[in-house]
Design a protein around this motif. Structure first.
Motif, mmCIF file in Angstrom:
data_model
loop_
_atom_site.group_PDB
_atom_site.id
_atom_site.type_symbol
_atom_site.label_atom_id
_atom_site.label_comp_id
_atom_site.label_asym_id
_atom_site.label_seq_id
_atom_site.Cartn_x
_atom_site.Cartn_y
_atom_site.Cartn_z
ATOM 1 N N ASN A 21 -3.734 2.747 1.090
ATOM 2 C CA ASN A 21 -3.864 3.781 0.126
ATOM 3 C C ASN A 21 -2.766 3.305 -1.193
ATOM 4 O O ASN A 21 -1.762 2.543 -1.113
ATOM 5 N N LEU A 22 -3.472 2.821 -2.671
ATOM 6 C CA LEU A 22 -2.637 2.026 -3.273
ATOM 7 C C LEU A 22 -2.615 3.340 -4.710
ATOM 8 O O LEU A 22 -3.342 3.526 -4.672
ATOM 9 N N LYS A 23 -1.292 2.187 -5.173
ATOM 10 C CA LYS A 23 -1.202 2.592 -6.249
ATOM 11 C C LYS A 23 -1.983 1.527 -8.075
ATOM 12 O O LYS A 23 -2.519 0.798 -7.350
ATOM 13 N N ARG A 24 -2.502 1.992 -9.325
ATOM 14 C CA ARG A 24 -2.782 1.703 -9.793
ATOM 15 C C ARG A 24 -2.189 0.154 -9.564
ATOM 16 O O ARG A 24 -3.411 -1.244 -9.856
ATOM 17 N N GLN A 25 -1.399 -0.519 -9.854
ATOM 18 C CA GLN A 25 -0.692 -1.000 -10.406
ATOM 19 C C GLN A 25 -1.149 -1.728 -8.775
ATOM 20 O O GLN A 25 -0.837 -3.560 -9.645
ATOM 21 N N GLU A 26 -0.475 -1.642 -7.993
ATOM 22 C CA GLU A 26 -0.988 -2.713 -6.589
ATOM 23 C C GLU A 26 -2.174 -3.358 -6.436
ATOM 24 O O GLU A 26 -2.460 -4.348 -6.352
ATOM 25 N N LEU A 69 -11.595 4.846 -6.132
ATOM 26 C CA LEU A 69 -11.098 4.982 -4.732
ATOM 27 C C LEU A 69 -11.597 2.834 -5.224
ATOM 28 O O LEU A 69 -12.465 2.111 -6.454
ATOM 29 N N TYR A 70 -11.357 2.524 -4.477
ATOM 30 C CA TYR A 70 -11.253 0.970 -4.532
ATOM 31 C C TYR A 70 -11.819 0.399 -2.584
ATOM 32 O O TYR A 70 -12.184 1.475 -1.935
ATOM 33 N N THR A 71 -12.265 -0.583 -2.925
ATOM 34 C CA THR A 71 -12.894 -1.606 -1.467
ATOM 35 C C THR A 71 -12.224 -2.924 -1.906
ATOM 36 O O THR A 71 -12.292 -3.718 -2.583
ATOM 37 N N ASN A 72 -12.488 -3.254 -0.106
ATOM 38 C CA ASN A 72 -12.351 -4.739 -0.258
ATOM 39 C C ASN A 72 -13.096 -6.002 -0.328
ATOM 40 O O ASN A 72 -14.037 -5.534 -0.770
ATOM 41 N N GLN A 73 -13.223 -7.118 -0.268
ATOM 42 C CA GLN A 73 -14.032 -7.235 -0.952
ATOM 43 C C GLN A 73 -15.211 -7.546 0.145
ATOM 44 O O GLN A 73 -16.734 -8.040 -0.171
ATOM 45 N N PHE A 127 0.600 -1.272 0.318
ATOM 46 C CA PHE A 127 0.426 0.079 -0.029
ATOM 47 C C PHE A 127 0.845 1.157 0.115
ATOM 48 O O PHE A 127 1.206 2.506 1.015
ATOM 49 N N THR A 128 1.673 1.983 -1.146
ATOM 50 C CA THR A 128 2.100 2.883 -1.109
ATOM 51 C C THR A 128 1.744 3.726 -2.471
ATOM 52 O O THR A 128 2.393 5.241 -2.432
#
Length: 386
Positions: free
Chosen positions: A246-251, A283-287, A221-222
């Protein structure tokens, strides 16, 4: 001048010893009824004394009740009437000639004391304060050699903290009232989110697309794009834009996680089901969430969010179809039936929600300032700086 005196000397553990008849209606206080950091009673439960159970004791208005379980939650109560309390609350009984009750309560809630207590615990799953150490802790007492003057000074300090705390409470009350206003507006404009007969109905599948996050957790998470988990959604606002991770798109792409656009309605489908937020940025979320992407010609983000939020916990439990697993499937989410009012009314509702939340943000800013002022006063109070 402050003198440090051992707590046990000034406020030993002593309940009221009062007896209640088995059919007498009494206040039964549990930890879940106490708001952390403030000591406010969330719910005052009254039960016949005979069903209160054995792990309780009687307390009175003389006591200060201190939670030894999970002291980081900072639950300290000054009761306003007699009752029965769980034994997880320690009944401190301040000497009325030497220690003012509210002064003691403010000290036990002070950041320095909470920090000490949070480290003086035993038990990994159920951390409790080690009471042998607790009783040896000291409390700063002004003019300790002159009890009458000391009590007057303690009352003065407590009154100042009461005033500062009162400002915080008013800000919190204003936020609560604004939060309660939105459901009232929804019901007034649209009726029940489930049973309204005013409007045509449709399934979520007909008014929104869905994103199902991957089950795989990112390896790092960088980045700067929020990765939302349930703890991030534990607040009053319907909107969400920040997270602990927080994430990079690649991560995200490495584990197949899909980006949710601004305006997505995220709905928790596992664990604590039925939590609803609106993304104010990508944004992204977990499952534990589904991302619902409203079709703008059919539904607004705010209308869909409150249509889902105002459903009962039982509604989402029924979606899961089992009492052992708190989870409902993508198919179940898409099958949720909603009323679909005309888009003009939905837009009007969205504008009202946005305006109310702008006002709430101002109140939150004021609350943060009030909290900072209060913390500063507390720090000064027990160092003789007031």
């Amino acid at each position: 001048m402050m003198t440090q005196i051992v707590i046990k000397e000034l406020a030993p553990s002593r309940g009221s010893g009062q007896s209640f008849g088995p059919d007498q209606s009494i206040w039964l206080l549990g930890l879940e009824d106490i708001e952390q950091n403030t000591g406010r009673i969330i719910e005052k439960k009254r039960v016949p004394a005979g069903i209160a159970g054995g792990s309780t004791y009687a307390f009175s208005e003389r006591n200060v009740l201190y939670s030894k379980l999970r002291p980081n939650l900072n639950k300290v109560v000054c009761p306003t009437e007699p009752g029965l309390a769980t034994t997880e609350l320690v009944p401190l009984c301040p000497d009325p000639y030497r220690l003012h009750r509210e002064y003691l309560a403010y000290y036990l809630r002070s950041p320095n004391f909470v920090a000490w207590a949070s480290n003086a615990v035993s038990g990994a799953k159920m951390p409790r304060v080690q009471m042998t150490e607790f009783w040896q802790q000291t409390i700063p007492i002004p003019y300790a050699d002159n009890p009458k003057k000391s009590l007057a000074e303690q009352r003065r300090i407590a009154a100042i903290l009461d005033q500062a705390d009162g400002i915080r409470k008013k800000r919190r009350q204003a936020i609560d009232e604004l939060n309660n206003l939105i459901p009232a507006i929804f019901y007034d404009m649209f009726g029940s989110p489930i049973n309204s007969k005013k409007w045509k109905k449709g399934k979520i599948a007909s008014i929104a697309n869905i994103i199902v996050p991957t089950r795989d957790k990112p390896k790092s998470f960088t980045g700067t794009i929020p990765w939302i988990t349930l703890p991030d959604a534990n607040n009053d606002s319907i909107y969400i834009s920040s997270s602990n991770y927080n994430l990079k798109r690649q991560e995200a792409e490495e584990v197949g996680n899909r980006l949710m656009p601004k305006g997505a309605v995220i709905l928790s489908c596992a664990g604590s089901m039925g939590i609803v937020k609106i993304a104010t940025k990508e944004l992204y979320t977990n499952q534990q969430f589904y991302g619902l992407i409203p079709k703008p010609e059919q539904v607004t983000s705010e209308y869909l969010a409150y249509c889902l939020l105002l459903r009962s916990p039982e509604f989402y439990k029924n979606l899961s179809g089992t009492v052992t697993i708190s989870f409902f499937s993508k198919a179940k989410a898409l099958d949720i039936l909603v009323s679909i009012p005309e888009i003009k009314m939905q837009n009007e509702f969205s504008r009202k929600v946005q305006a109310i939340h702008q006002h709430m943000n101002k109140q939150y800013n004021s609350l943060n300032i009030a909290n900072d002022v209060f913390s500063c006063l507390v720090q000064c109070a027990f160092k003789g700086g007031l």
